[in-house]
Scaffold this motif. Sequence first.
Motif, short mmCIF file in Angstrom:
data_model
loop_
_atom_site.label_atom_id
_atom_site.label_comp_id
_atom_site.label_asym_id
_atom_site.label_seq_id
_atom_site.Cartn_x
_atom_site.Cartn_y
_atom_site.Cartn_z
N ILE A 1 0.95 -1.13 0.08
CA ILE A 1 -0.10 0.01 -0.09
C ILE A 1 1.06 1.27 -0.02
O ILE A 1 0.69 2.28 -0.64
N TYR A 2 1.79 1.17 0.70
CA TYR A 2 2.63 2.45 0.69
C TYR A 2 3.32 2.67 -0.57
O TYR A 2 3.43 3.66 -1.05
N ARG A 3 3.78 1.52 -1.21
CA ARG A 3 4.44 1.59 -2.59
C ARG A 3 3.42 2.12 -3.73
O ARG A 3 3.93 3.09 -4.32
N LEU A 4 2.15 1.81 -3.52
CA LEU A 4 1.39 2.04 -4.50
C LEU A 4 0.85 3.37 -4.49
O LEU A 4 0.92 4.29 -5.16
N LEU A 5 0.61 3.94 -3.05
CA LEU A 5 0.04 5.23 -2.73
C LEU A 5 1.15 6.26 -3.10
O LEU A 5 1.16 7.30 -3.62
N ALA A 6 2.57 6.03 -2.69
CA ALA A 6 3.46 7.00 -2.79
C ALA A 6 3.80 6.91 -4.38
O ALA A 6 4.08 8.17 -4.75
N LYS A 7 3.82 6.13 -5.01
CA LYS A 7 3.68 6.30 -6.74
C LYS A 7 2.73 7.14 -7.29
O LYS A 7 3.11 8.01 -8.17
N ARG B 1 1.01 9.66 -5.79
CA ARG B 1 1.32 10.64 -5.22
C ARG B 1 2.88 11.28 -5.61
O ARG B 1 3.03 12.36 -5.03
N ARG B 2 3.55 10.35 -6.20
CA ARG B 2 4.91 10.79 -6.62
C ARG B 2 5.72 11.22 -5.48
O ARG B 2 6.47 12.24 -5.40
N SER B 3 5.74 10.30 -4.42
CA SER B 3 6.26 10.69 -3.06
C SER B 3 7.30 9.42 -3.15
O SER B 3 7.51 8.50 -3.95
N ASN B 4 8.24 9.58 -2.29
CA ASN B 4 9.22 8.51 -1.73
C ASN B 4 8.70 7.44 -1.13
O ASN B 4 8.23 7.55 0.06
N ALA B 5 8.57 6.11 -1.52
CA ALA B 5 8.05 4.97 -0.92
C ALA B 5 8.52 4.78 0.27
O ALA B 5 8.15 4.28 1.51
N THR B 6 10.08 4.99 0.54
CA THR B 6 10.59 4.78 1.76
C THR B 6 10.32 5.44 2.82
O THR B 6 10.55 5.28 4.24
N THR B 7 9.61 6.65 2.65
CA THR B 7 9.33 7.56 3.60
C THR B 7 7.81 7.68 3.68
O THR B 7 7.25 8.57 4.46
N PHE B 8 7.04 6.59 3.02
CA PHE B 8 5.67 6.69 2.95
C PHE B 8 5.16 5.81 4.35
O PHE B 8 5.15 4.50 3.98
N GLY B 9 4.42 6.21 5.34
CA GLY B 9 4.31 5.32 6.12
C GLY B 9 2.68 5.41 6.56
O GLY B 9 2.03 5.89 5.91
N ASN B 10 2.44 5.01 8.00
CA ASN B 10 0.99 4.90 8.22
C ASN B 10 0.31 6.32 8.29
O ASN B 10 -0.84 6.62 7.86
N ASP B 11 1.25 7.34 8.78
CA ASP B 11 0.51 8.48 8.87
C ASP B 11 0.18 9.25 7.55
O ASP B 11 -0.91 9.74 7.29
N LYS B 12 0.87 8.88 6.58
CA LYS B 12 0.57 9.38 5.21
C LYS B 12 -0.36 8.61 4.67
O LYS B 12 -1.43 9.12 3.74
N VAL B 13 -0.72 7.17 4.91
CA VAL B 13 -1.62 6.58 4.26
C VAL B 13 -2.98 7.34 4.82
O VAL B 13 -3.89 7.16 4.36
N LYS B 14 -3.04 7.29 6.06
CA LYS B 14 -4.06 8.38 6.99
C LYS B 14 -4.51 9.38 6.34
O LYS B 14 -5.82 9.81 6.13
N ASP B 15 -3.55 10.25 5.88
CA ASP B 15 -3.66 11.45 5.50
C ASP B 15 -4.36 11.32 3.78
O ASP B 15 -5.25 11.85 3.69
N VAL B 16 -4.11 10.37 2.92
CA VAL B 16 -4.64 9.77 1.86
C VAL B 16 -6.10 9.58 2.13
O VAL B 16 -6.73 10.03 1.26
N VAL B 17 -6.53 8.91 3.05
CA VAL B 17 -7.83 8.19 3.29
C VAL B 17 -8.56 9.34 3.83
O VAL B 17 -9.87 9.57 3.36
#
Length: 215
Positions: free
Chosen positions: A145-151, A153-169
Amino acid sequence: MGNESQLQALEALKFYQDPEAEEIFAKMDLQLKDGMHFQERDHQFAQYYFLRKNAKSLEAYYRQYYKLNFSSGGEGADRYYFLDFNGQDRGNIDGEHRYFLRAEYVIAGFLIHKIIYNDRNLELTSVEKLLSIIVTDYEEFMEDIYRLLAKLRRSNATTFGNDKVKDVVLDALKEFKKLGWIVMEDDFFDVMPSFSRLGKVYGDYINDLESFIKS
């Protein structure tokens, strides 16, 4: 052919004869073009009954003047009305109203739909509880999920964690509110009948969500 065209034109304008048209239709027309769905719920009663009364005329109106399908979904008390945009086609609607749901919000919608309908959390109405379920119950493929949402949002997957998933939702929930798919205020949210349209269109992906996200 001439008589048929004339009859279609008359049908397309028939809803203007409704005494409520002047008060209700202008604002609702813009909302429909922006993707809003209307259903028989407290905050949409007047609009819903206007659409139900004038459905045949509105079908002719949007088809003739905008090359769009005025459609309905659901049954009985769960019926809802909307303009059916096919793919990237928005007919003759001007650029100001050419909004499309972002891909990451569609993915968030898949997660929400699965949690509520597939996993039978039908009484779920807390935003915080929803966010908690997403980051705990799907932990086994959260990295995907991190990798897909980071892609998306054109973000770095290594810095994409639970907080950013929550932001997307959370952002997705705000967009779904604009579409009439949910109602939301503070921590409370509730899905409307029209939210089920996501399942009708993308049911195969939602039913096998882990494979879809991993792919």
